[in-house]
Design a protein around this motif. Structure first.
Motif, PDB file in Angstrom:
ATOM      1  N   VAL A  23       0.849  -1.187   0.000  1.00 48.63           N
ATOM      2  CA  VAL A  23       0.000   0.000   0.000  1.00 48.63           C
ATOM      3  C   VAL A  23       0.887   1.241   0.000  1.00 48.63           C
ATOM      4  CG1 VAL A  23      -1.888  -1.143   1.190  1.00 48.63           C
ATOM      5  CG2 VAL A  23      -0.119  -0.005   2.518  1.00 48.63           C
ATOM      6  N   VAL A  24       0.289   2.359  -0.316  1.00 49.92           N
ATOM      7  CA  VAL A  24       1.017   3.627  -0.326  1.00 49.92           C
ATOM      8  C   VAL A  24       1.148   4.124   1.104  1.00 49.92           C
ATOM      9  CG1 VAL A  24       0.960   6.009  -1.086  1.00 49.92           C
ATOM     10  CG2 VAL A  24       0.251   4.196  -2.647  1.00 49.92           C
ATOM     11  N   GLN A  25       2.350   4.453   1.510  1.00 57.61           N
ATOM     12  CA  GLN A  25       2.554   4.961   2.858  1.00 57.61           C
ATOM     13  C   GLN A  25       2.996   6.426   2.875  1.00 57.61           C
ATOM     14  OE1 GLN A  25       5.520   2.635   4.848  1.00 57.61           O
ATOM     15  NE2 GLN A  25       7.228   3.466   3.669  1.00 57.61           N
ATOM     16  N   SER A  26       3.375   6.981   1.706  1.00 60.01           N
ATOM     17  CA  SER A  26       3.745   8.392   1.647  1.00 60.01           C
ATOM     18  C   SER A  26       3.589   8.888   0.219  1.00 60.01           C
ATOM     19  CB  SER A  26       5.183   8.600   2.118  1.00 60.01           C
ATOM     20  OG  SER A  26       5.566   9.960   1.999  1.00 60.01           O
ATOM     21  N   ILE A  27       2.974  10.053   0.069  1.00 58.61           N
ATOM     22  CA  ILE A  27       2.857  10.702  -1.239  1.00 58.61           C
ATOM     23  C   ILE A  27       3.214  12.173  -1.084  1.00 58.61           C
ATOM     24  CG2 ILE A  27       1.092   9.119  -2.113  1.00 58.61           C
ATOM     25  CD1 ILE A  27      -0.970  11.295  -1.587  1.00 58.61           C
ATOM     26  N   SER A  28       3.625  12.776  -2.175  1.00 56.05           N
ATOM     27  CA  SER A  28       3.965  14.195  -2.146  1.00 56.05           C
ATOM     28  C   SER A  28       3.810  14.779  -3.539  1.00 56.05           C
ATOM     29  CB  SER A  28       5.404  14.388  -1.653  1.00 56.05           C
ATOM     30  OG  SER A  28       5.749  15.761  -1.603  1.00 56.05           O
ATOM     31  N   TRP A  29       3.163  15.947  -3.612  1.00 58.67           N
ATOM     32  CA  TRP A  29       2.985  16.662  -4.879  1.00 58.67           C
ATOM     33  C   TRP A  29       4.128  17.645  -5.073  1.00 58.67           C
ATOM     34  CZ3 TRP A  29      -0.683  15.348  -8.328  1.00 58.67           C
ATOM     35  CH2 TRP A  29      -1.808  14.657  -7.865  1.00 58.67           C
ATOM     36  N   LEU A  42       3.778  13.609  -9.135  1.00 60.15           N
ATOM     37  CA  LEU A  42       3.353  12.934  -7.912  1.00 60.15           C
ATOM     38  C   LEU A  42       4.385  11.872  -7.552  1.00 60.15           C
ATOM     39  CD1 LEU A  42       1.191  12.446  -5.719  1.00 60.15           C
ATOM     40  CD2 LEU A  42       0.123  10.794  -7.283  1.00 60.15           C
ATOM     41  N   ALA A  43       4.992  12.010  -6.377  1.00 64.76           N
ATOM     42  CA  ALA A  43       5.933  11.014  -5.866  1.00 64.76           C
ATOM     43  C   ALA A  43       5.186  10.079  -4.920  1.00 64.76           C
ATOM     44  CB  ALA A  43       7.094  11.684  -5.141  1.00 64.76           C
ATOM     45  N   VAL A  44       5.360   8.775  -5.127  1.00 66.79           N
ATOM     46  CA  VAL A  44       4.643   7.763  -4.352  1.00 66.79           C
ATOM     47  C   VAL A  44       5.650   6.804  -3.741  1.00 66.79           C
ATOM     48  CG1 VAL A  44       2.944   5.898  -4.435  1.00 66.79           C
ATOM     49  CG2 VAL A  44       2.635   7.926  -5.875  1.00 66.79           C
ATOM     50  N   CYS A  45       5.517   6.572  -2.439  1.00 70.27           N
ATOM     51  CA  CYS A  45       6.345   5.604  -1.724  1.00 70.27           C
ATOM     52  C   CYS A  45       5.437   4.521  -1.165  1.00 70.27           C
ATOM     53  CB  CYS A  45       7.121   6.286  -0.596  1.00 70.27           C
ATOM     54  SG  CYS A  45       8.126   5.165   0.395  1.00 70.27           S
ATOM     55  N   THR A  46       5.710   3.269  -1.496  1.00 75.80           N
ATOM     56  CA  THR A  46       4.877   2.158  -1.053  1.00 75.80           C
ATOM     57  C   THR A  46       5.419   1.571   0.243  1.00 75.80           C
ATOM     58  OG1 THR A  46       6.127   0.462  -2.244  1.00 75.80           O
ATOM     59  CG2 THR A  46       4.405   1.637  -3.464  1.00 75.80           C
ATOM     60  N   LYS A  52       8.335   5.829  -6.826  1.00 74.07           N
ATOM     61  CA  LYS A  52       8.181   6.168  -8.230  1.00 74.07           C
ATOM     62  C   LYS A  52       7.558   7.553  -8.343  1.00 74.07           C
ATOM     63  CE  LYS A  52       7.633   1.425  -9.999  1.00 74.07           C
ATOM     64  NZ  LYS A  52       6.781   0.513 -10.794  1.00 74.07           N
ATOM     65  N   VAL A  53       7.819   8.189  -9.483  1.00 77.83           N
ATOM     66  CA  VAL A  53       7.276   9.518  -9.753  1.00 77.83           C
ATOM     67  C   VAL A  53       6.412   9.430 -11.004  1.00 77.83           C
ATOM     68  CG1 VAL A  53       7.826  11.916 -10.303  1.00 77.83           C
ATOM     69  CG2 VAL A  53       9.253  10.653  -8.685  1.00 77.83           C
ATOM     70  N   TYR A  54       5.211  10.029 -10.933  1.00 75.54           N
ATOM     71  CA  TYR A  54       4.238   9.955 -12.019  1.00 75.54           C
ATOM     72  C   TYR A  54       3.838  11.363 -12.457  1.00 75.54           C
ATOM     73  CZ  TYR A  54       3.636   5.120 -10.421  1.00 75.54           C
ATOM     74  OH  TYR A  54       3.842   3.819 -10.052  1.00 75.54           O
ATOM     75  N   ARG A  55       3.366  11.431 -13.689  1.00 70.20           N
ATOM     76  CA  ARG A  55       2.771  12.658 -14.218  1.00 70.20           C
ATOM     77  C   ARG A  55       1.373  12.354 -14.730  1.00 70.20           C
ATOM     78  NH1 ARG A  55       2.080  12.654 -19.619  1.00 70.20           N
ATOM     79  NH2 ARG A  55       3.537  11.550 -21.005  1.00 70.20           N
ATOM     80  N   PRO A  56       0.504  13.369 -14.815  1.00 68.16           N
ATOM     81  CA  PRO A  56      -0.854  13.118 -15.319  1.00 68.16           C
ATOM     82  C   PRO A  56      -0.848  12.809 -16.804  1.00 68.16           C
ATOM     83  CG  PRO A  56      -0.506  15.461 -14.961  1.00 68.16           C
ATOM     84  CD  PRO A  56       0.693  14.769 -14.392  1.00 68.16           C
ATOM     85  N   PRO A  57      -1.872  12.139 -17.307  1.00 66.04           N
ATOM     86  CA  PRO A  57      -1.930  11.805 -18.739  1.00 66.04           C
ATOM     87  C   PRO A  57      -2.233  13.030 -19.578  1.00 66.04           C
ATOM     88  CG  PRO A  57      -3.945  11.116 -17.650  1.00 66.04           C
ATOM     89  CD  PRO A  57      -3.035  11.603 -16.568  1.00 66.04           C
TER      90      PRO A  57
END
Length: 762
Positions: A23-29, A42-46, A52-57
């Motif tokens: 599950v995701v335990q930390s996110i940051s914009w 969006l940075a996501v830490c599981t 991993k770092v994501y961008r919108p479509p």
């Protein structure tokens, strides 16, 4: 590593880990401007420790976010190349030397585990080495820094805290040019280095930017650990932006605020003190349910503890400052959300839920199990809290299957937080609608304070909470809203007076906008469209505005008050259009005098659509100022200027210039001598040229489109005076034009279908 090593003490937590559903335990914009469309990453830490770092479509009919970079993989590759130096575990190889291993990482070969030959042995490491490396690679928390600027680049740093006590720092560069086109365009990412922050798990990270001296900006990093320690670090601003090699000394320890103790730190919140820009307010939440407040003077390096508060029974999960450090919100796993006012260096508790109407409602607290976090809206009028449900109190057949968490929104604009306006004035309170006069006065002061915070040009225009509050008041108290906005104009706009009646102030607005900064005009346009004219769509506003201009302020088909606000909106947008046109002509003259100037050079803005702008001046000759006419007349017809003849993208017929908003093609002539159907084509909000059939930038406020971007100096103009030195200096800087609406100042975006979630800043 042998099978017997699995039962060693250092590997026991790893071998017992059985979570097959991470599950995701930390996110940051990230801040705005880092993504390719100038939006956020969006940075996501599981829970597995992967980041991993994501961008919108960008594509239509697609809601899947796109992976930008796998930070964990990049970190592993770096450590493998350096043979895990600095981790205390030198790499030992069997039948392979270090140089061969580094080469294999520098040029990775995609092959599955099944294709690895049996005689190709992997590195042999001990159990302690494996545990140490696992701690370095296991991340816990992620946090983005504010934007860092210099004349060469704009960056944001991603801090990733891990179980080893180290923080890895990653530099993400803002794009040289922004796009909404599809395609896999790589983002520029660079590993900056490690910060050896703590000796135990890094549990929370917070950034803060100081700009007391514009020539010497400062960046602070505050870190908390499971060993109970809290440290404040001062970053080397220019090294963080420009260093080309991995540097382990980009931060120096400013102060260890709390030393190692048995109570772990769970959350941090920092903000600049509203009354002193060199001081920082620091809130430290702990696993015991208490939190501490510190006042830190960065210039003198003085740190004073203001108090410790046993606010909760369980771990503090969220802390959020509001109103420039005047108010603090705390939440915990005990499902309590508490509100505090900072007065005389001491916190006083106040009720957290303060609705501004009698219809506000929220879900029963009985169904919630705990509160997981809190955040304050950009305008400081709303606090949002995240709650998880108590599954025992949900209907197992229906609610229990779909409900996982809920977000509650609390209006906080009615709090009395001792905000002092430059020129305090009484507010209109005849329409009480069940609210006390004191509450309405507090709401008025807080809304004006929130609007004034956006005078800072580096602050993105995200006014959704202010807009929603004003619209809610407008339903029951329309005169209160109008009075409030007129007082904001008289208080904040240069050259206006608070002692004038409301009607005279409205009349003065339309004729006194030349000395108003562009940022204030953008705020005024947003307020006009989204609040005072919210009942009209963009096309109706354009049509009525044209009628008002042609009839010199009168429109018999509309209410008198609506007509006045449409006239104000029209005057404000015409003022901004004149500034855009004037800057474009001045830029054209300046570019001719600059040797080696290249059109559309990366990082430089270049004027286009001069022929269309000249025709717009001719059509509005009676309304355009003489200074703009003089500037336009000095620009002679040149070959480099865009052609005034435009053609329809559907039938190739000519499109005469009749309006800066749209164009109607002439249509092809049929055999009978009549013209076929004329096509209505949108014009670019920046260049006034007919838009091509490509994905366009779209403004969710005024619904204009653009395929060219406006110059950055347009948004920084303090008046309509066109100073040649200002234009020359602006064009000499390699600053990418941001996709901002020239009439609303908000971020442009690609228009999405209604069934997809789109950012809504206003």
């Amino acid at each position: 590593m042998h099978c017997t090593d699995l039962i060693s003490g250092c590997l026991l937590p790893i071998s017992l880990y059985r979570d097959d559903k991470p599950v995701v335990q930390s996110i940051s914009w990230s801040p705005l401007g880092i993504s390719l469309n100038s939006g956020c990453l969006l940075a996501v830490c599981t829970s597995e420790g992967h980041v991993k770092v994501y961008r919108p479509p960008f594509c239509d009919f697609c809601s899947e976010w796109i992976e930008v970079v796998n930070v964990s993989e990049r970190l592993f590759e770096y450590l493998q190349c350096t043979e895990f130096q600095g981790t205390g575990t030198p790499l030992e190889f069997s039948k392979r030397n270090a140089s061969d291993e580094i080469d294999s990482v520098a040029k990775p070969k995609k092959k599955s585990l099944k294709t690895v030959p049996e005689n190709d042995m992997l590195p042999v490491i001990s159990a302690d080495q494996y545990a140490t490396r696992s701690a370095v690679l296991s991340s816990i928390v992620v946090s983005w820094s504010p934007l860092l600027h210099d004349i060469h680049a704009t960056v944001s740093l991603l801090a990733v805290g891990g179980k080893s006590g180290k923080i890895s720092l990653w530099r993400f560069y803002a794009p040289d040019c922004y796009t909404i086109e599809g395609g896999k365009i790589p983002s520029a990412v660079k590993f900056v280095g490690f910060l050896e922050a703590h000796n135990s798990w890094v549990t929370t990270i917070s950034w803060l930017s100081f700009s007391v001296n514009s020539s010497n900006p400062q960046i602070l990093l505050v870190t908390g650990s499971s060993d109970g320690s809290v440290k404040v670090w001062l970053g080397d601003y220019h090294k963080l932006i420009k260093s080309t090699e991995v540097d382990q000394n980009v931060f120096i320890l400013l102060k260890e605020v709390i030393t190692v103790n048995v109570v772990p730190v769970s959350v941090l919140s920092v903000t600049v003190h509203v009354q002193c820009s060199s001081k920082m307010l620091l809130a430290i939440g702990k696993g015991s349910g208490s939190f501490e407040i510190w006042l830190c003077d960065i210039s003198s390096k003085e740190f004073n503890k203001l108090g410790s508060y046993d606010a909760h029974d369980y771990i503090v999960t969220g802390l959020a400052w509001a109103f420039g450090g005047r108010c603090l919100y705390s939440c915990s796993q005990d499902n309590l959300v508490r509100s505090w006012i900072l007065r005389d260096r001491c916190l006083d508790e106040v009720p957290v839920h303060m609705p501004h109407n009698n219809n506000s409602s929220s879900a029963s607290d009985d169904v919630y199990d705990s509160c997981l976090g809190a955040a304050v809206s950009p305008g400081n009028l709303v606090v949002a809290t995240v709650h998880c449900f108590d599954v025992e109190k949900l209907n197992r057949m229906y609610e229990g299957r779909v409900l996982r968490a809920a977000i509650e929104y609390h209006w906080i604009g009615g709090l009395h937080v001792d905000i002092c306006l430059n020129r305090p004035v009484p507010f209109y309170t005849e329409e009480l609608s069940g609210l006390a006069e004191k509450d309405l006065t507090n709401w008025g002061s807080n809304i004006i304070w929130s609007l004034n915070q956006y005078q800072c040009l580096d602050r993105p225009l995200v006014l959704l909470d202010i807009i929603l509050a004003l619209l809610d008041f407008k339903v029951s108290m329309p005169r209160y809203v109008e009075h409030l906005l007129i007082k904001w104009i008289s208080l904040s706009f240069p050259g206006f007076h608070t002692d004038l009646p409301n009607e005279k102030t409205l009349l003065q607005v339309s004729s006194s906008l030349s000395g108003v900064p562009s940022r204030m005009l953008h705020l005024l346009n947003i307020i006009c469209r989204r609040v005072m004219l919210a009942q009209l769509d963009a096309d109706e506003i354009t049509r009525i505005s044209s009628e008002v201009q042609n009839t010199k302020g009168e429109c018999c088909s509309m209410d008198e008050q609506v007509t006045k606000w449409i006239a104000i909106l029209g005057s404000s947008e015409r003022e901004l259009r004149e500034r855009l046109v004037g800057f474009s002509f001045c830029a054209s003259q300046t570019s001719k005098s600059r040797p080696g100037a290249t059109p559309f050079q990366t990082g430089h803005w270049y004027p286009v659509g001069l022929a269309q702008m000249e025709q717009w001046i001719a059509l509005n000759n009676d309304h355009v100022r003489g200074e703009l006419k003089s500037i336009a007349s000095e620009v002679t017809n040149e070959k480099s200027r865009c052609s005034a003849v435009e053609s329809c993208s559907y039938c190739s017929a000519s499109v005469p210039f009749e309006s800066p908003e749209f164009g109607l093609c002439q249509g092809k002539t049929s055999g009978s001598g009549s013209n076929d159907k004329r096509h209505k084509l949108s014009r670019c909000a920046v260049s006034m040229q007919v838009c091509p059939s490509i994905p366009l930038w779209f403004c969710v406020c005024c619904h204009r489109v653009a395929f060219r971007l406006a110059p950055d100096p347009l948004f920084r103009m303090s008046s309509s005076q066109f100073d040649s030195d200002f234009v020359t200096k602006s064009l000499s800087r390699a600053v990418s034009s941001k996709p901002l609406c020239p009439y609303c100042g908000i971020l442009l975006q690609r228009r999405q279908p209604d069934f997809l979630v789109s950012p809504l800043p206003v």
